[in-house]
Design an enzyme around this catalytic site. Structure first.
Site, PDB file in Angstrom:
ATOM      1  N   GLU A  37       0.622  -1.233  -0.061  1.00 51.56           N
ATOM      2  CA  GLU A  37       0.020   0.467  -0.045  1.00 51.56           C
ATOM      3  C   GLU A  37       0.789   1.361   0.296  1.00 51.56           C
ATOM      4  O   GLU A  37       0.723   2.037  -0.702  1.00 51.56           O
ATOM      5  CB  GLU A  37      -1.242   0.331   1.629  1.00 51.56           C
ATOM      6  CG  GLU A  37      -2.575  -1.189   1.243  1.00 51.56           C
ATOM      7  CD  GLU A  37      -3.074  -1.156  -0.462  1.00 51.56           C
ATOM      8  OE1 GLU A  37      -2.597  -0.022  -0.468  1.00 51.56           O
ATOM      9  OE2 GLU A  37      -3.693  -1.555  -0.052  1.00 51.56           O
ATOM     10  N   TYR A 118      -7.143   6.247   3.963  1.00 49.55           N
ATOM     11  CA  TYR A 118      -6.974   5.174   2.838  1.00 49.55           C
ATOM     12  C   TYR A 118      -6.265   4.008   3.016  1.00 49.55           C
ATOM     13  O   TYR A 118      -6.660   3.375   3.113  1.00 49.55           O
ATOM     14  CB  TYR A 118      -6.975   5.958   1.676  1.00 49.55           C
ATOM     15  CG  TYR A 118      -6.404   4.914   0.784  1.00 49.55           C
ATOM     16  CD1 TYR A 118      -7.815   4.653  -0.187  1.00 49.55           C
ATOM     17  CD2 TYR A 118      -5.029   4.388   0.535  1.00 49.55           C
ATOM     18  CE1 TYR A 118      -7.213   2.985  -0.707  1.00 49.55           C
ATOM     19  CE2 TYR A 118      -4.838   3.521  -0.488  1.00 49.55           C
ATOM     20  CZ  TYR A 118      -5.732   2.920  -1.052  1.00 49.55           C
ATOM     21  OH  TYR A 118      -5.780   1.684  -1.783  1.00 49.55           O
ATOM     22  N   ASP A 136      -9.797   5.847  -2.302  1.00 49.74           N
ATOM     23  CA  ASP A 136      -8.267   6.551  -2.793  1.00 49.74           C
ATOM     24  C   ASP A 136      -8.944   7.127  -4.392  1.00 49.74           C
ATOM     25  O   ASP A 136     -10.072   7.112  -4.161  1.00 49.74           O
ATOM     26  CB  ASP A 136      -8.047   5.440  -3.163  1.00 49.74           C
ATOM     27  CG  ASP A 136      -7.906   4.903  -4.183  1.00 49.74           C
ATOM     28  OD1 ASP A 136      -9.202   4.371  -4.993  1.00 49.74           O
ATOM     29  OD2 ASP A 136      -6.854   4.164  -4.974  1.00 49.74           O
TER      30      ASP A 136
END
Ligand code: SF4
Length: 349
Positions: A37, A118, A136
């Site tokens: 991520e 997020y 996102d």
């Protein structure tokens, strides 16, 4: 899936056929997912995948990452850009190692450096199956178009509205799957330009499509002004060595290395390019390697110039410069712009 919103049902069905096969999707290991991520925050999957493998090979656990030095982490990150991600990743790894276990909820994950709503939601839902929506750019775009929402996605109201909408669409117990499905759907079907509306599985109920608003959605407030900055570096050679310096806090590329900063050395204004006369006045042997290479950062346009100069006497430099053997430069992490300059230098040699 009868109790689910039709949008959610279609997206999950689509994903069951079209999910991208990515290495971090084969695991529930929060460290591996967190790493993916952070890498993907500002990097395309095609480029990020190789870096993810490299990090997992060199630092297979969060403890391994925590015990590395910041220089080592930045060197492995070299070329990915947005280096604050690497510094935050490293600081957070140290914090996790100190705590003794990986944070396992959205609220705890959000306390980590470099982890916002997020990313915390993505890790919490994928690794720990927590029912939180990760919103996102892809998700903003898909929801804005599907529900024909014109509130700017980067306004306070917009953020609230889209977060609520995403949460309402979330299938309980399958949040990780749905979050990943929406990300893939946004990057493969409902793309920023030329979305695949004609083949889209939710076209029949897409309000933006029926109102002919796809091209104007999502709405975004105007960006902050972009500043232009000129960077001029001197590759000073003396006795087989080159002067480099670690960049300090409070500026771009913190913790990475640079060659001698000519603007700083001559106390010049960096909103303007330095003239060749200024350089040759101080370093008569200096030759230009490359001039005004354009490099874009989020709120800045940089123009980089590099000169090379052979010095018979050791130049006097401000504090903080190291003289390192030229063949040892690869042990130091440089920003992409300087690596490009180095390539030009090697081509000329
Ligand atoms: Fe996006 Fe077009 Fe599908 Fe609507 S119909 S969700 S705009 S791809």
């Amino acid at each position: 899936m009868a109790h689910l919103h039709p949008f959610t049902q279609h997206i999950l069905q689509w994903y069951s056929v079209h999910a991208r096969s990515l290495p971090w999707r084969q695991t529930r290991n929060p460290y591996a997912i967190w790493l993916s991520e952070i890498i993907l925050q500002q990097t395309r999957v095609s480029q990020g995948e190789a870096y993810w493998h490299r990090f997992m090979a060199q630092y297979p656990t969060v403890e391994h990452l925590a015990s590395a030095s910041e220089d080592q982490v930045l060197l492995l990150w070299q070329g990915l850009g947005y280096y604050s991600r690497a510094r935050n990743l490293h600081a957070a790894a140290k914090e996790i190692a100190k705590q003794g276990s990986f944070p396992s909820s959205f609220a705890e994950l959000k306390k980590l450096k470099g982890v916002g709503d997020y990313t915390a939601a993505a890790i919490a839902s994928i690794a720990f199956n927590e029912d939180v929506a990760s919103v996102d750019g892809n998700v903003y775009r898909v929801l804005a178009r599907y529900f024909d929402v014109h509130t700017p996605i980067n306004s306070t109201d917009g953020k609230k509205q889209f977060a609520l909408l995403a949460q309402q669409m979330l299938p309980k117990g399958k949040a990780g799957l749905f979050n990943q499905a929406l990300m893939d759907f946004g990057s493969m079907v409902c793309t920023p330009s030329s979305p695949q509306c004609l083949q889209c599985p939710v076209q029949a109920s897409c309000q933006g499509f029926h109102e002919k608003n796809v091209d104007v959605l999502p709405v975004k407030l105007k960006k902050t002004t972009i500043k232009t900055r000129f960077l001029c570096f001197l590759y000073l050679r003396y006795n087989g060595k080159v002067a480099i310096k670690k960049r300090e806090k409070g500026d771009i590329w913190q913790g990475l290395y640079q060659f001698v900063d000519a603007h700083h050395l001559f106390s010049a204004d960096n909103t303007q390019a330095l003239s060749p006369e200024t350089i040759s006045k101080h370093f008569p042997t200096a030759c230009v390697v490359v001039q005004n290479i354009k490099h874009l950062l989020t709120h800045r346009v940089l123009y980089g110039t590099l000169y090379v100069a052979e010095c018979n006497e050791k130049p006097l430099l401000p504090e903080g410069y190291l003289w390192v053997n030229e063949d040892k430069l690869s042990a130091y992490a440089f920003p992409k712009l300087l690596l490009t300059m180095l390539e030009h230098l090697h081509k000329k040699a």
